[in-house]
Design a protein around this motif. Structure first.
Motif, PDB file in Angstrom:
ATOM      1  N   TYR A  12     -12.649 -16.189 -52.770  1.00 48.02           N
ATOM      2  CA  TYR A  12     -12.410 -16.510 -51.353  1.00 48.02           C
ATOM      3  C   TYR A  12     -10.960 -16.922 -51.154  1.00 48.02           C
ATOM      4  N   VAL A  17     -10.057 -16.263 -47.193  1.00 44.45           N
ATOM      5  CA  VAL A  17     -11.095 -16.335 -46.162  1.00 44.45           C
ATOM      6  C   VAL A  17     -12.013 -17.511 -46.468  1.00 44.45           C
ATOM      7  N   ALA A  21     -17.326 -16.542 -44.609  1.00 41.65           N
ATOM      8  CA  ALA A  21     -16.751 -15.421 -43.868  1.00 41.65           C
ATOM      9  C   ALA A  21     -17.762 -14.266 -43.774  1.00 41.65           C
ATOM     10  N   GLU A  25     -15.222  -9.722 -41.488  1.00 45.42           N
ATOM     11  CA  GLU A  25     -13.997 -10.514 -41.649  1.00 45.42           C
ATOM     12  C   GLU A  25     -13.368 -10.246 -43.023  1.00 45.42           C
ATOM     13  N   ILE A  26     -14.210 -10.192 -44.055  1.00 41.79           N
ATOM     14  CA  ILE A  26     -13.727  -9.935 -45.406  1.00 41.79           C
ATOM     15  C   ILE A  26     -13.077  -8.561 -45.494  1.00 41.79           C
ATOM     16  N   THR A  29      -9.670  -8.560 -43.615  1.00 38.15           N
ATOM     17  CA  THR A  29      -8.642  -9.276 -44.373  1.00 38.15           C
ATOM     18  C   THR A  29      -8.201  -8.458 -45.584  1.00 38.15           C
ATOM     19  N   TYR A  30      -9.174  -7.869 -46.261  1.00 37.14           N
ATOM     20  CA  TYR A  30      -8.855  -7.072 -47.442  1.00 37.14           C
ATOM     21  C   TYR A  30      -7.919  -5.917 -47.079  1.00 37.14           C
ATOM     22  N   TYR A  59     -12.373  -8.329 -53.694  1.00 38.27           N
ATOM     23  CA  TYR A  59     -13.067  -7.536 -52.669  1.00 38.27           C
ATOM     24  C   TYR A  59     -14.258  -6.788 -53.272  1.00 38.27           C
TER      25      TYR A  59
END
Ligand SMILES: [Zn+2]
Ligand SMILES: [Zn+2]
Length: 383
Positions: A12, A17, A21, A25-26, A29-30, A59
């Motif tokens: 995280y 994140v 999350a 969202e993950i 962000t990735y 990820y």
């Protein structure tokens, strides 16, 4: 992917994140981070490359719902210090420790795999697995010289080893133990229900999972034999008093093909009447006469287990000056040696007579105008 990674790496944090999350969202962000740190966009930047690897690894886990769940559980377990058997939450997890931690098995030198192995051995669900032998503690006293140069010393060890007659099965030769019908080989039985189920060692087989109908006459079915053996153990050069050294694989034998445990030896080192020890260096105090200290000269100094060495004492040497005889100290791990630190101590004769007395009185007269305490008094007055 090893279990150790799961525990040590905060995925995280890597992605930046929060722990709760959402999948979207993950993903978002990735993608942003991946674009930023992609090797194509950072030609030759090793830091960016490493960061990109970390991001991808994080990820991989967090984007997979099942793996993310496993990861979260593993970290929660560790955060709670959660290896106590029967602790809350340990009962009905769906978490597959075997898969998760198999990666760290056999990596050498303990780690999480061992901890889990131990946990499950105690739980009794893996009775047939090889079991590592116990670690054994012992002590040995070495002479000063042995500690400096290393020594091979005999250590008499008594240990519980698998009985040789029955090869550790506990059953008479030609017979085999049968699986305990009560616990079906698990060694433990559960009492109660659901969250309050208690696991306890099976009474019928005393937790071994197997029943021996015809016990081995030598060990009476215990499968163990107390053996005394004398081992020649090499204590490396340069050990210090009170040091505890680990001799890998010299502990108790493993069971069912498991590796042997380790032997820990606490070393006591006798003192020497002449030499002392400061790390890799040896120390010795050597008396010199006042003329030697004042006029300089060559002094002969004994070494430990070797010929004496001659050292040059400079003119005007103060009491307590330390000279160095290179390579005459204790043996280091790499085979080189430390130094011998020689502290000179100006010897004062208890009685002076005859020509020596006459000479010394003449010396006193010749140096009458030198006041050795003049500087002291100036300093005391705060000048
Ligand atoms: Zn049983
Ligand atoms: Zn036996």
């Amino acid at each position: 992917m090893s279990g150790k990674d799961y525990v040590e790496k905060d995925y995280y944090k890597v992605l930046g994140v929060p722990k709760d999350a959402s999948a979207t969202e993950i993903k978002k962000t990735y993608r942003k981070l991946a674009r930023e740190f992609h090797p194509d966009a950072n030609k030759g930047d090793v830091k960016a490359e490493d960061r990109f690897k970390d991001i991808s690894e994080a990820y991989d886990v967090l984007s997979d719902e099942k793996r993310r769940k496993e990861y979260d559980e593993a970290r929660t377990l560790f955060a709670n210090g959660g290896f106590r058997s029967g602790g809350p939450g340990n009962g009905n997890h769906s978490f597959d420790f075997g898969d998760l931690f198999s990666g760290s098995q056999g990596g050498g030198g303990g780690g999480i795999g061992d901890v889990f192995g131990g946990l499950f051995n105690r739980g009794g669900t893996r009775q047939a697995q090889p079991r590592r032998g116990a670690d054994v503690e012992t002590e040995v006293t070495l002479s000063f010289e042995e500690a400096v140069d290393g020594a091979t010393v005999p250590l008499r060890m008594t240990s519980q080893a698998p009985c040789r007659t029955c090869n550790g099965t506990g059953a008479r030769t030609g017979t085999t133990p049968r699986v305990c019908p009560t616990c079906v080989g698990a060694g433990t039985v559960s009492r109660g229900q659901g969250a309050f189920a208690l696991s306890e060692p099976c009474r019928d087989c005393r937790g071994r999972g197997m029943i021996v109908d015809d016990p081995c006459p030598d060990c009476h079915g215990s499968a163990k034999a107390t053996s005394a053996r004398t081992m020649q153990v090499r204590i490396p050069a340069g050990v210090q008093d009170a040091q505890r050294i680990r001799l890998k694989g010299k502990g108790a034998q493993g069971e069912r093909g498991g590796v042997s445990g380790d032997l820990y030896v606490t070393v006591h080192v006798d003192t020497h009447p002449v030499f002392g020890r400061k790390g890799d260096n040896l120390t010795v105090t050597v008396p010199v006469t006042f003329p030697e200290a004042a006029l300089g000269g060559t002094i002969e100094v004994p070494t430990l287990n070797g010929p004496s060495v001659k050292l040059k004492l400079p003119a005007g040497s103060a009491n307590g000056l330390t000279l160095r005889a290179r390579g005459k100290g204790a043996t280091r791990k790499d085979g080189t040696r430390g130094d011998l630190l020689v502290t000179v101590e100006v010897a004062v004769p208890q009685a002076v007579t005859g020509d020596a007395l006459t000479a010394l009185e003449q010396y006193r007269e010749a140096t009458a105008s030198d006041d050795p305490r003049a500087a002291l008094f100036r300093a005391a007055k705060g000048a």
